[in-house]
Design a protein around this motif. Structure first.
Motif, short mmCIF file in Angstrom:
data_model
loop_
_atom_site.label_atom_id
_atom_site.label_comp_id
_atom_site.label_asym_id
_atom_site.label_seq_id
_atom_site.Cartn_x
_atom_site.Cartn_y
_atom_site.Cartn_z
N ALA A 1 0.82 -1.21 0.00
CA ALA A 1 0.00 0.00 0.00
C ALA A 1 0.86 1.26 0.00
CB ALA A 1 -0.94 0.00 1.20
N ALA A 2 2.08 1.14 0.51
CA ALA A 2 3.01 2.27 0.51
C ALA A 2 3.73 2.41 -0.82
CB ALA A 2 4.02 2.11 1.63
N GLY A 3 3.47 1.48 -1.75
CA GLY A 3 4.07 1.56 -3.06
C GLY A 3 5.39 0.82 -3.22
N LEU A 4 5.74 -0.02 -2.26
CA LEU A 4 7.00 -0.75 -2.34
C LEU A 4 6.81 -2.04 -3.12
CD1 LEU A 4 8.32 -0.39 1.31
CD2 LEU A 4 8.76 1.07 -0.65
N MET B 1 12.09 3.12 13.09
CA MET B 1 10.90 2.46 12.56
C MET B 1 9.71 3.42 12.50
SD MET B 1 10.95 -1.36 14.09
CE MET B 1 12.45 -2.26 14.32
N THR B 2 9.61 4.31 13.48
CA THR B 2 8.53 5.29 13.49
C THR B 2 8.68 6.28 12.34
OG1 THR B 2 8.31 5.08 15.89
CG2 THR B 2 7.35 7.04 14.89
N VAL B 3 9.90 6.73 12.11
CA VAL B 3 10.14 7.67 11.00
C VAL B 3 9.85 6.98 9.67
CG1 VAL B 3 11.93 8.96 9.78
CG2 VAL B 3 11.74 9.14 12.26
N LEU C 1 3.77 5.49 5.26
CA LEU C 1 2.31 5.47 5.45
C LEU C 1 1.92 6.43 6.58
CD1 LEU C 1 1.76 1.63 5.16
CD2 LEU C 1 0.70 3.35 3.69
N PRO C 2 1.92 7.72 6.31
CA PRO C 2 1.58 8.68 7.37
C PRO C 2 0.18 8.46 7.94
CG PRO C 2 1.85 9.79 5.24
CD PRO C 2 2.27 8.37 5.06
N LEU D 1 1.52 3.56 15.19
CA LEU D 1 2.63 4.49 15.40
C LEU D 1 2.49 5.27 16.71
CD1 LEU D 1 3.29 5.90 11.80
CD2 LEU D 1 4.52 4.13 13.03
N SER D 2 1.29 5.67 17.05
CA SER D 2 1.12 6.47 18.27
C SER D 2 1.46 5.69 19.53
CB SER D 2 -0.29 7.04 18.36
OG SER D 2 -1.25 6.01 18.40
#
Length: 130
Positions: A42-45, A87-89, A95-96, A106-107
């Motif tokens: 989904a992130a395009g990878l 990993m968070t960055v 995928l923001p 992420l939170s």
């Protein structure tokens, strides 16, 4: 000023992080061709890069979980915090929208960072491994 944690609190904090990191590593591998791959797709990878990232991340998760189980050391908590930050960055860049996910992939890293910081302070002051 003492930052030492109560032994029961230290144990609970460490075991919760051990469980989190080990479970995340296992689930990432279990879902290597399922949810883990779908998320990065989904992130395009492409599939090869996605698989490399999943395997690398799962390996790092398992390594951190095992190390947290074994040792109570300031450098370990710094390393775990740095890995979580990276990993968070990466997750934020790829995928923001994960910041808006109701289950908080992420939170959840914000309270994990706080817990790592408390354990870092405790270990730095010589809190015993328990």
């Amino acid at each position: 000023m003492s930052h030492a944690l109560h032994p029961a609190g230290r144990r609970a904090a460490r075991l919760s992080l051990v469980g989190l990191w080990l479970w995340t590593g296992v689930v990432s591998l279990w879902e290597l061709y399922g949810q883990s791959a779908a998320l990065l797709h989904a992130a395009g990878l492409d599939a090869a890069l996605a698989q490399t990232l999943i395997l690398s991340g799962a390996g790092l998760d398992l390594l951190i979980g095992a190390a947290l189980w074994r040792w109570h050391a300031p450098r370990l908590y710094l390393a775990a915090g740095l890995a979580m930050l990276v990993m968070t960055v990466l997750g934020s860049l790829l995928l923001p929208s994960l910041w808006l996910h109701p289950l908080g992939p992420l939170s959840k890293n914000l309270p994990i960072a706080a817990l790592l910081y408390l354990l870092f302070l405790d270990a730095r002051e010589g809190g015993s491994s328990s």
